[in-house]
Design a protein around this motif. Structure first.
Motif, PDB file in Angstrom:
ATOM      1  N   ARG A  18       3.432 -14.245  24.523  1.00 52.68           N
ATOM      2  CA  ARG A  18       4.704 -13.532  24.354  1.00 52.68           C
ATOM      3  C   ARG A  18       5.484 -13.450  25.659  1.00 52.68           C
ATOM      4  O   ARG A  18       6.531 -12.815  25.718  1.00 52.68           O
ATOM      5  N   GLY A  19       4.984 -14.085  26.718  1.00 53.56           N
ATOM      6  CA  GLY A  19       5.676 -14.073  28.004  1.00 53.56           C
ATOM      7  C   GLY A  19       5.398 -12.855  28.850  1.00 53.56           C
ATOM      8  O   GLY A  19       5.978 -12.699  29.935  1.00 53.56           O
ATOM      9  N   ARG A  20       4.519 -11.960  28.384  1.00 57.35           N
ATOM     10  CA  ARG A  20       4.172 -10.783  29.176  1.00 57.35           C
ATOM     11  C   ARG A  20       3.264 -11.183  30.340  1.00 57.35           C
ATOM     12  O   ARG A  20       2.534 -12.173  30.268  1.00 57.35           O
ATOM     13  N   ILE A  21       3.305 -10.394  31.397  1.00 56.65           N
ATOM     14  CA  ILE A  21       2.559 -10.689  32.628  1.00 56.65           C
ATOM     15  C   ILE A  21       1.446  -9.657  32.794  1.00 56.65           C
ATOM     16  O   ILE A  21       1.644  -8.457  32.575  1.00 56.65           O
ATOM     17  N   LEU A  22       0.277 -10.141  33.199  1.00 58.72           N
ATOM     18  CA  LEU A  22      -0.891  -9.281  33.314  1.00 58.72           C
ATOM     19  C   LEU A  22      -0.932  -8.574  34.660  1.00 58.72           C
ATOM     20  O   LEU A  22      -0.833  -9.202  35.717  1.00 58.72           O
ATOM     21  N   LEU A  23      -1.100  -7.252  34.623  1.00 56.92           N
ATOM     22  CA  LEU A  23      -1.329  -6.439  35.809  1.00 56.92           C
ATOM     23  C   LEU A  23      -2.691  -5.768  35.708  1.00 56.92           C
ATOM     24  O   LEU A  23      -3.162  -5.466  34.611  1.00 56.92           O
ATOM     25  N   ALA A  24      -3.314  -5.535  36.856  1.00 54.20           N
ATOM     26  CA  ALA A  24      -4.589  -4.825  36.929  1.00 54.20           C
ATOM     27  C   ALA A  24      -4.402  -3.583  37.782  1.00 54.20           C
ATOM     28  O   ALA A  24      -3.681  -3.596  38.792  1.00 54.20           O
ATOM     29  N   ARG A  25      -5.081  -2.491  37.394  1.00 54.25           N
ATOM     30  CA  ARG A  25      -4.956  -1.231  38.129  1.00 54.25           C
ATOM     31  C   ARG A  25      -6.096  -1.094  39.127  1.00 54.25           C
ATOM     32  O   ARG A  25      -7.261  -1.325  38.793  1.00 54.25           O
ATOM     33  N   ARG A  26      -5.737  -0.753  40.356  1.00 60.02           N
ATOM     34  CA  ARG A  26      -6.746  -0.598  41.399  1.00 60.02           C
ATOM     35  C   ARG A  26      -7.633   0.612  41.094  1.00 60.02           C
ATOM     36  O   ARG A  26      -7.139   1.691  40.777  1.00 60.02           O
ATOM     37  N   THR A  27      -8.939   0.406  41.201  1.00 61.78           N
ATOM     38  CA  THR A  27      -9.896   1.433  40.795  1.00 61.78           C
ATOM     39  C   THR A  27     -10.091   2.482  41.880  1.00 61.78           C
ATOM     40  O   THR A  27      -9.744   2.284  43.050  1.00 61.78           O
ATOM     41  N   GLU A  28     -10.662   3.623  41.463  1.00 65.19           N
ATOM     42  CA  GLU A  28     -10.937   4.713  42.391  1.00 65.19           C
ATOM     43  C   GLU A  28     -11.860   4.241  43.519  1.00 65.19           C
ATOM     44  O   GLU A  28     -12.751   3.419  43.305  1.00 65.19           O
ATOM     45  N   GLY A  29     -11.621   4.767  44.705  1.00 62.70           N
ATOM     46  CA  GLY A  29     -12.423   4.402  45.853  1.00 62.70           C
ATOM     47  C   GLY A  29     -11.853   3.267  46.669  1.00 62.70           C
ATOM     48  O   GLY A  29     -12.327   2.985  47.772  1.00 62.70           O
ATOM     49  N   ARG A  30     -10.825   2.591  46.162  1.00 62.91           N
ATOM     50  CA  ARG A  30     -10.160   1.516  46.901  1.00 62.91           C
ATOM     51  C   ARG A  30      -8.876   2.042  47.514  1.00 62.91           C
ATOM     52  O   ARG A  30      -8.329   3.061  47.082  1.00 62.91           O
TER      53      ARG A  30
END
Length: 321
Positions: A18-30
């Motif tokens: 669908r043309g959407r772009i993947l983002l990842a969330r930085r985890t706790e402790g970083r």
């Protein structure tokens, strides 16, 4: 004591059907936990960028990817480290993307990327995906306004989608109607318009405002509403930080190369540009003796793209910036 060498980080722009772009969330402790970023990770010594991205996305997301074209490389300084974020398009991928390191994932329409809080290094990446890679600064009109407007139309037909209207030596009674005609042509072409230095004229045209470097120090707050595009010309770190503090949407930085309008003055060069780039998170256009052929080099040093007069103006008979 010299600055530490930058850490090489590689990231990918991954799109779904669908043309959407993947983002990842930085985890706790970083560092910068909770912010969203383009997936990737550190490049190991001796590892090519392509091999590093394939490995990182396999380890983090469980997918197999084909690495495509380079998008932008962003040098960014943080309080305790320096990064060089190399971002590539992912041309194809297989599998189901999952957060194998307990990170949250989000598929985001490109137009909504700016609504996700991100680390400073990722912000120029969003701009590179959303905004034009060239910014035309108009030359002084000659004696024939009709010819100038025709040249503007040719520039728009060649793909220019961001235009800074600038004619400092033209009297107001001639410039205002000419700028209005130019803004109308830009609107028809789908190009964004900014007016150099004149907030009243910008408001009357419904255009954005570009601040001259001298205007930055005189302002205590953003001079236009948040929804109005604001940019600035900057030549050093103090001006860039001032532009960022005022909430400018982007800045134009240079001169990169010597230009005929400043004979004998050395440009800051790409290394000088990169050193400024890593201190702020604003999208930055490089200016000064540049053409479209310089776009790949500009992107390798963290530029949104190039700004130019002569380099983007057809049949130019005027002096460049």
């Amino acid at each position: 004591m010299s600055d530490p060498p930058p850490i090489d980080v590689i990231a990918g722009v991954i799109r779904d059907s669908r043309g959407r772009i993947l983002l990842a969330r930085r985890t706790e402790g970083r560092d910068l936990a909770g912010r969203w970023e383009f997936p990737g990770g550190k490049r190991e010594p001796g590892e090519s960028p392509e091999a590093a991205l394939i490995r990182e996305l396999r380890e983090e997301l469980g997918i197999e990817v084909e690495v495509g074209a380079a998008l932008i490389t962003v040098p960014q300084a943080y309080p305790q480290k320096r990064l060089r974020l190399d971002v590539r398009h992912v041309s194809a991928w297989r599998g189901t993307a999952r957060g194998l390191e307990s990170q949250a994932l989000a598929w985001v329409p490109p137009a909504r990327l700016s609504s996700y809080p991100m680390p400073p290094a990722d912000l120029p990446v969003v701009a590179a995906l959303q905004q034009p890679d060239t910014c035309l600064v108009t030359p002084e009109p000659g004696v024939d306004d009709a010819t100038w407007l025709q040249q503007l139309e040719l520039a728009l037909a060649a793909g220019v989608r961001r235009v800074q209207l600038r004619a400092p030596s033209l009297p107001s009674e001639r410039w205002r109607p000419l700028a209005s005609a130019a803004a109308q042509r830009c609107k028809v072409a789908g190009a964004e318009v900014l007016v150099n230095g004149d907030a009243a004229l910008a408001a009357s045209l419904g255009a954005g405002l570009h601040l001259q470097a001298a205007q930055l120090t005189a302002l205590e707050q953003r001079p236009v509403a948040k929804e109005v595009t604001l940019s600035a010309s900057c030549h050093d770190l103090a001006e860039l930080r001032r532009a960022e503090a005022l909430g400018c949407d982007f800045a134009v930085v240079g001169a990169i190369k010597p230009t005929p309008t400043h004979p004998g003055a050395a440009g800051i060069g790409w290394q000088g540009f990169a050193e400024l780039r890593e201190q702020v998170s604003l999208p930055l256009y490089a200016i000064g003796g540049l053409t479209r052929a310089d776009l790949p080099e500009a992107r390798r040093h963290g530029a949104q793209g190039i700004a130019a007069i002569r380099g983007l103006w057809p049949q130019d008979q005027t002096a460049p910036l």
